[in-house]
Design an enzyme around this catalytic site. Structure first.
Site, mmCIF file in Angstrom:
data_model
loop_
_atom_site.group_PDB
_atom_site.id
_atom_site.type_symbol
_atom_site.label_atom_id
_atom_site.label_comp_id
_atom_site.label_asym_id
_atom_site.label_seq_id
_atom_site.Cartn_x
_atom_site.Cartn_y
_atom_site.Cartn_z
ATOM 1 N N GLY A 1 0.820 -1.223 0.000
ATOM 2 C CA GLY A 1 0.000 0.000 0.000
ATOM 3 C C GLY A 1 0.842 1.255 0.000
ATOM 4 O O GLY A 1 2.062 1.207 0.151
ATOM 5 N N ARG B 1 3.702 6.170 2.014
ATOM 6 C CA ARG B 1 4.042 7.586 2.146
ATOM 7 C C ARG B 1 3.602 8.391 0.941
ATOM 8 O O ARG B 1 4.033 9.521 0.733
ATOM 9 C CB ARG B 1 5.525 7.744 2.342
ATOM 10 C CG ARG B 1 6.303 7.107 1.199
ATOM 11 C CD ARG B 1 7.646 7.618 1.245
ATOM 12 N NE ARG B 1 8.503 6.767 0.458
ATOM 13 C CZ ARG B 1 9.759 7.025 0.298
ATOM 14 N NH1 ARG B 1 10.282 8.069 0.879
ATOM 15 N NH2 ARG B 1 10.498 6.247 -0.432
ATOM 16 N N LYS C 1 4.193 12.539 -2.634
ATOM 17 C CA LYS C 1 5.075 11.500 -2.090
ATOM 18 C C LYS C 1 5.867 12.133 -0.941
ATOM 19 O O LYS C 1 6.545 13.140 -1.135
ATOM 20 C CB LYS C 1 6.012 10.984 -3.174
ATOM 21 C CG LYS C 1 6.804 9.753 -2.762
ATOM 22 C CD LYS C 1 7.389 9.079 -3.984
ATOM 23 C CE LYS C 1 8.345 7.952 -3.600
ATOM 24 N NZ LYS C 1 8.951 7.338 -4.789
ATOM 25 N N ASP D 1 8.100 6.244 8.409
ATOM 26 C CA ASP D 1 7.593 7.546 8.847
ATOM 27 C C ASP D 1 6.720 8.280 7.831
ATOM 28 O O ASP D 1 6.211 9.365 8.118
ATOM 29 C CB ASP D 1 8.762 8.448 9.259
ATOM 30 C CG ASP D 1 9.694 8.743 8.095
ATOM 31 O OD1 ASP D 1 9.386 8.329 6.955
ATOM 32 O OD2 ASP D 1 10.735 9.381 8.328
ATOM 33 N N ARG E 1 -1.153 -0.326 -9.828
ATOM 34 C CA ARG E 1 0.050 -1.157 -10.013
ATOM 35 C C ARG E 1 -0.341 -2.625 -10.209
ATOM 36 O O ARG E 1 -1.450 -3.014 -9.837
ATOM 37 C CB ARG E 1 0.926 -1.031 -8.749
ATOM 38 C CG ARG E 1 1.332 0.390 -8.437
ATOM 39 C CD ARG E 1 1.465 0.632 -6.925
ATOM 40 N NE ARG E 1 1.597 2.067 -6.635
ATOM 41 C CZ ARG E 1 2.753 2.703 -6.479
ATOM 42 N NH1 ARG E 1 3.871 2.038 -6.506
ATOM 43 N NH2 ARG E 1 2.774 4.000 -6.253
ATOM 44 N N ASP F 1 5.025 -4.181 -7.127
ATOM 45 C CA ASP F 1 4.288 -3.015 -6.612
ATOM 46 C C ASP F 1 4.803 -1.721 -7.236
ATOM 47 O O ASP F 1 4.219 -0.662 -7.023
ATOM 48 C CB ASP F 1 4.398 -2.932 -5.084
ATOM 49 C CG ASP F 1 5.833 -2.939 -4.599
ATOM 50 O OD1 ASP F 1 6.565 -3.894 -4.916
ATOM 51 O OD2 ASP F 1 6.250 -1.971 -3.926
ATOM 52 N N ASP G 1 7.849 5.016 -9.584
ATOM 53 C CA ASP G 1 8.597 4.901 -8.327
ATOM 54 C C ASP G 1 10.102 4.989 -8.554
ATOM 55 O O ASP G 1 10.808 3.983 -8.669
ATOM 56 C CB ASP G 1 8.242 3.615 -7.559
ATOM 57 C CG ASP G 1 7.013 3.830 -6.683
ATOM 58 O OD1 ASP G 1 6.389 4.902 -6.787
ATOM 59 O OD2 ASP G 1 6.695 2.935 -5.886
HETATM 60 P P1 AMP Z 1 9.468 1.231 -2.408
HETATM 61 O O1 AMP Z 1 10.567 0.242 -2.268
HETATM 62 O O2 AMP Z 1 9.898 2.670 -2.246
HETATM 63 O O3 AMP Z 1 8.635 1.022 -3.617
HETATM 64 O O4 AMP Z 1 8.528 1.024 -1.154
HETATM 65 C C1 AMP Z 1 7.950 -0.211 -0.824
HETATM 66 C C2 AMP Z 1 6.885 0.002 0.207
HETATM 67 O O5 AMP Z 1 7.391 0.640 1.384
HETATM 68 C C3 AMP Z 1 5.753 0.876 -0.285
HETATM 69 O O6 AMP Z 1 4.574 0.314 0.198
HETATM 70 C C4 AMP Z 1 6.037 2.202 0.342
HETATM 71 O O7 AMP Z 1 4.860 2.956 0.504
HETATM 72 C C5 AMP Z 1 6.666 1.816 1.675
HETATM 73 N N1 AMP Z 1 7.591 2.858 2.157
HETATM 74 C C6 AMP Z 1 8.816 3.159 1.677
HETATM 75 N N2 AMP Z 1 9.363 4.180 2.344
HETATM 76 C C7 AMP Z 1 8.459 4.557 3.285
HETATM 77 C C8 AMP Z 1 8.418 5.583 4.295
HETATM 78 N N3 AMP Z 1 9.415 6.441 4.481
HETATM 79 N N4 AMP Z 1 7.324 5.656 5.063
HETATM 80 C C9 AMP Z 1 6.299 4.801 4.886
HETATM 81 N N5 AMP Z 1 6.274 3.836 3.977
HETATM 82 C C10 AMP Z 1 7.323 3.705 3.170
HETATM 83 MG MG MG Z 2 7.122 1.598 -4.468
#
Ligand code: AMP
Ligand code: MG
Length: 534
Positions: free
Chosen positions: A111, A114, A134, A146, A211, A281, A291
């Site tokens: 999900g 952030r 974002k 966070d 996605r 995702d 992303d």
């Molecule tokens: P990503 O690898 O950036 O595609 O992130 C994978 C998952 O981790 C996604 O569901 C993001 O929403 C969550 N995520 C990554 N960084 C953060 C953050 N700083 N705070 C909250 N969720 C995060």
């Molecule tokens: Mg992502």
């Protein structure tokens, strides 16, 4: 000027729709606490306000997509809205619920942890643009993190999204980059040394942020009802040309995603882009680059190169693996759509279509990069030899192809040194004598191939320079822009964006933006390797 034309192009005149929230099942709970969310495509959640929003950069081309005047971006209200401190009438902020395979493993519910969608703008031309922040704060999907983003990765996302657009690569767009005036704690290298870094919020635009992982989650949970709702919604809103939802339209839709994904990966290959985290995702059903995290640009040609430190051991997401990984990801999507499509063979046909479209697209793309009007059977060996040579003599892929365009104009009998001269700038180390000989033989053969191809030399050169960019957001260049910004000099962001607006056109006085990676940058963090800690 009439009153109505004065009002057009202003924030307050944006027309918002909320189809994703309105038409799809939502989270029955309204508390913003981390949890598993069932039977829902979204949770309503508002951005968490930040202390002191300040606009650092804005893309006028992205603003134009939603009919917003560039001048409006400079207003304090713009910074407030795109930091998440103020909502415009008609916005229905929410976080999407989806799952995904990460590094080959099913990861369950993920999900928007952030990212928060503000709403969908309907522009004057009838197009739908979903606006998403974002770094806008915690959501029910934030897990232990966070919900914030740091300036360095926000600059990287902002610049690369727009650069990809100007390069002609399908991508989500970036409207704005706002600093929050707040610090964010990050352990950049995951080595137990967390630092406070400046926080930032990027506003991205895409038709939708749906996605592959959206569909995977509902199928994994046996929730065919929500799966069907989401598939029908996606078809109606975003693929209406395929017809009313039915098993046949689902098949046509999957085939279309396969086709678009193939085109996407061909384009990544053309410009030397490595996504770095091709988890399902992070795969858009629209076939867009989505992303921007630890992505990178190939400098010395190495198909095993991955910019992502987390991937350094397995190299699952290295440059050369991207076509195969995209296919693997499509197979995960096919499995997720299986409950909607009675015949498994129809899904397999989509996967086969991906492989075919990629192979055909790759041949056409390679022919164009080499300046040939068509890819002939014998060119396969030519390309294979080329990539062997680029690996053997560390060679900058981007500059090599620009140099090759110069060669397209040289006469057949030119001396060896003159033949090699346009390529020198691309060498990270000069070729050994045997490699030099091999390259000369290859270049002379290419010249003969050009002669047979028969295109006027200046036309060939111009065509090559339209597909081989001169300026790409090289990692070390973006890192220099980041270093400057962290010291308070944010002018580099707009400077770089301006160069990247015309990536195929040599811009006198801006040679530095096309320079090969300097030696100091070879192993510096941010310049060669990046972590996911964004
Ligand atoms: P990503 O690898 O950036 O595609 O992130 C994978 C998952 O981790 C996604 O569901 C993001 O929403 C969550 N995520 C990554 N960084 C953060 C953050 N700083 N705070 C909250 N969720 C995060
Ligand atoms: Mg992502």
């Amino acid at each position: 000027m009439s009153c109505t034309s004065v009002a057009a192009g202003r924030l307050d005149t944006l027309v918002f729709d909320d189809s994703y929230v309105r038409e799809l099942p939502g989270d029955p709970e309204s508390t913003n606490t981390v949890r598993a969310v069932y039977g829902a495509c979204h949770s309503l959640v508002v951005p968490t306000p930040v202390a002191a929003p300040r606009l650092l950069a804005c893309s006028r081309e992205a603003a134009a997509l939603i009919g917003l005047d560039a001048g409006e971006c400079a207003t304090p209200r713009f910074a407030e809205v795109f930091a998440g401190n103020a909502l415009l009438p008609g916005m229905r902020p929410h976080a999407a619920c989806y799952g995904g395979h990460q590094f080959g493993q099913w990861a369950g519910q993920l999900g928007d942890g952030r990212a928060i969608v503000l709403g969908e703008v309907l522009n004057a031309g009838g197009a739908r643009w979903t606006l998403q922040l974002k770094g806008a704060g915690r959501t029910p999907y934030s897990r232990s993190a966070d919900g914030r983003a740091v300036l360095r990765s926000s600059i990287r996302e902002f610049l690369c999204s727009e650069a990809m657009h100007h390069l002609g690569v399908p991508t989500t767009r970036a409207l704005s980059l706002v600093v929050t005036g707040e610090g964010v704690l990050r352990d950049m290298l995951y080595d137990g040394n967390p630092q406070i870094e400046p926080g930032a919020v990027v506003c991205r635009l895409a038709p939708s942020f749906i996605r592959f992982g959206h569909f995977e989650l509902f199928t994994a949970r046996g929730d065919e009802y929500t799966l069907g709702k989401l598939a029908d919604y996606t078809l109606r809103l975003h693929f209406p040309e395929l017809g009313a939802p039915s098993p046949a339209t689902y098949v046509a839709w999957f085939h279309e995603i396969c086709r678009r994904t193939a085109r996407l990966v061909v384009e990544w290959t053309r410009v030397g882009f490595v996504h770095g985290v091709m988890n399902t995702d992070n795969m858009s059903v629209h076939g867009l680059t989505l992303d921007y995290g630890p992505y990178g640009w190939l400098e010395d040609y190495d198909p095993l190169w991955t910019p992502n430190t987390t991937d350094a051991a397995g190299r699952r997401y290295c440059f050369g693996n991207q076509p195969g990984i995209a296919q693997w990801n499509l197979a995960r999507l096919a499995a997720a759509l299986r409950p909607l499509i009675p015949e498994a063979e129809a899904l397999q046909e989509g996967i086969d279509r991906y492989a075919r479209t990629y192979a055909e697209g790759w041949r056409a793309m390679m022919a164009a990069k080499l300046g040939l009007s068509a890819f002939e059977a014998e060119d396969a060996a030519r390309v294979e030899t080329l990539f062997d040579m680029l690996r053997e003599t560390p060679t900058d892929m981007t500059l090599f192809f620009r140099g090759l365009a110069e060669l397209a104009e040289l006469p057949g009998g030119v001396a060896d040194d003159a033949l090699l001269a346009p390529l020198r700038v691309a060498w990270y180390a000069p070729p050994a004598p045997a490699a030099r000989e091999r390259l000369l033989v290859w270049l002379r053969a290419l010249q003969m191939r050009y002669a047979r191809d028969g295109r006027p030399p200046e036309e060939r050169r111009a065509a090559m320079n339209r597909v081989n960019p001169l300026y790409v957001p090289r990692n070390y260049l973006v890192q220099q822009v980041i270093d400057r910004a962290e010291q308070g000099d944010t002018a580099g962001i707009a400077e770089m964006l301006d160069v990247l607006r015309h990536p195929y056109v040599a811009q006198p006085g801006r040679e530095g933006w096309a320079a090969p990676r300097p030696e100091w940058a070879r192993n510096r963090v941010g310049c060669s390797m990046l972590s996911c800690s964004s």
